[in-house]
Enzyme design. Structure first.
Site, PDB file in Angstrom:
ATOM      1  N   SER A 158      -3.187   9.530 -12.484  1.00  0.00           N
ATOM      2  CA  SER A 158      -2.582  10.163 -13.657  1.00  0.00           C
ATOM      3  C   SER A 158      -2.017   9.074 -14.555  1.00  0.00           C
ATOM      4  O   SER A 158      -1.693   7.971 -14.087  1.00  0.00           O
ATOM      5  CB  SER A 158      -1.452  11.110 -13.225  1.00  0.00           C
ATOM      6  OG  SER A 158      -0.665  11.514 -14.330  1.00  0.00           O
ATOM      7  N   TYR A 171       6.970  12.172  -8.620  1.00  0.00           N
ATOM      8  CA  TYR A 171       5.576  12.407  -9.008  1.00  0.00           C
ATOM      9  C   TYR A 171       4.951  11.113  -9.506  1.00  0.00           C
ATOM     10  O   TYR A 171       3.838  10.745  -9.096  1.00  0.00           O
ATOM     11  CB  TYR A 171       5.481  13.491 -10.077  1.00  0.00           C
ATOM     12  CG  TYR A 171       4.065  13.690 -10.565  1.00  0.00           C
ATOM     13  CD1 TYR A 171       3.097  14.242  -9.730  1.00  0.00           C
ATOM     14  CD2 TYR A 171       3.678  13.292 -11.848  1.00  0.00           C
ATOM     15  CE1 TYR A 171       1.786  14.391 -10.156  1.00  0.00           C
ATOM     16  CE2 TYR A 171       2.374  13.450 -12.277  1.00  0.00           C
ATOM     17  CZ  TYR A 171       1.425  13.996 -11.437  1.00  0.00           C
ATOM     18  OH  TYR A 171       0.127  14.146 -11.857  1.00  0.00           O
TER      19      TYR A 171
END
Length: 271
Positions: A158, A171
């Site tokens: 990501s 995250y």
């Protein structure tokens, strides 16, 4: 050129690089029941791959299987559970064990809070899903790739793995781990002719935000308002191109953003 590549690739890459490869190759996709995993499964089926569809929601995997004309095999397990992963891959019939492409797509984001307010269950879900899950599945697939000295592993990272943002702490850390693991795998598996690719998407309109915000659909929808986000099919088209490249070409690390996005936190919105 296949239809899944056309919308993304025609104006972006030299399509003369794409080579034809042997039919009946096998691709294994985790998180295949929705979003990027589902779109990738369809894209690789269009390229002629036989598919191992992995996920927790068997009914969704069965629906996907019915929509694909080429042979496919379903494995139902939670990537966070080593015992389930091991048993699932050990159960594969011999003709399905020679996996040519592994797409480590399964992952999650839970919550959006400063580090001092983070919930332990959210941290565990992200670390176990995004890091342990990738490791567990890879551990079951890599030995046969090494034995045959061929294969391609694609890890889903990501933009959050490259740029940490406020309230994204764990995250972002889990996706930074994916970045490091992709680099480490590429180094360790290089002697065995195994490609390793890393994809770092920006804003993609999937179930991602609905999961992060624990079912708060209005809040999830607001993430993608005021601009045109990426769709799961955009990432699937990139993966299709990656696996169709000639043997001497590896797209090792690709960041893909919607044109309105400049960084992990900067998106031009017109509301």
């Amino acid at each position: 050129m296949t239809k899944v590549q056309a919308n993304f690739l025609e104006d972006s890459f030299d399509l003369n690089l794409v080579e034809k490869f042997d039919m009946n190759k096998i691709a294994c996709i985790t998180g295949a029941s929705s979003g990027i995993g589902l779109a990738t499964s369809k894209a690789l089926a269009d390229l002629g791959f036989h598919l191992i569809l992995c996920g927790r929601r068997r009914e969704r995997l069965e629906e996907l299987q019915q929509s694909i004309s080429l042979p496919s095999y379903i494995l139902t397990f939670d990537v966070r559970n080593w015992t389930e992963v091991e048993q699932a891959f050990q159960s594969l019939p011999i003709e399905w064990k020679n996996i040519d492409v592994l797409v480590n797509n399964a992952g999650n984001a839970h919550g959006l809070a400063p580090i001092q307010d983070g919930a332990l269950e959210d941290w565990d879900a992200m670390i176990h899903g995004n890091v342990n899950g990738l490791l567990y599945v890879s551990k079951m697939v890599i030995p046969e790739m090494i034995r045959r000295e061929q294969g391609h592993i694609i890890n889903m990272s990501s933009i959050a793995g490259k740029q940490t943002y406020a309230n994204g702490n764990v995250y972002c850390a889990s996706k930074a781990a994916v970045e490091a693991l992709s680099q480490g795998m590429r180094i360790d598996l290089n002697p065995f002719n195994i490609k390793v690719s890393n994809i770092a998407p920006g804003a993609v309109n999937t179930e991602f935000s609905a999961v992060r915000f624990k079912g708060d659909l209005p809040r999830a929808a607001s993430v993608y308002q005021g601009f045109t986000p990426l769709e799961a099919s955009d990432i699937a088209s990139l993966i299709a191109y990656m696996v169709a490249c000639p043997a001497h070409v590896n797209l090792a690390d690709v960041t893909i953003l919607p044109s309105a996005q400049a960084s992990a936190t900067q998106i031009k919105k017109v509301l």
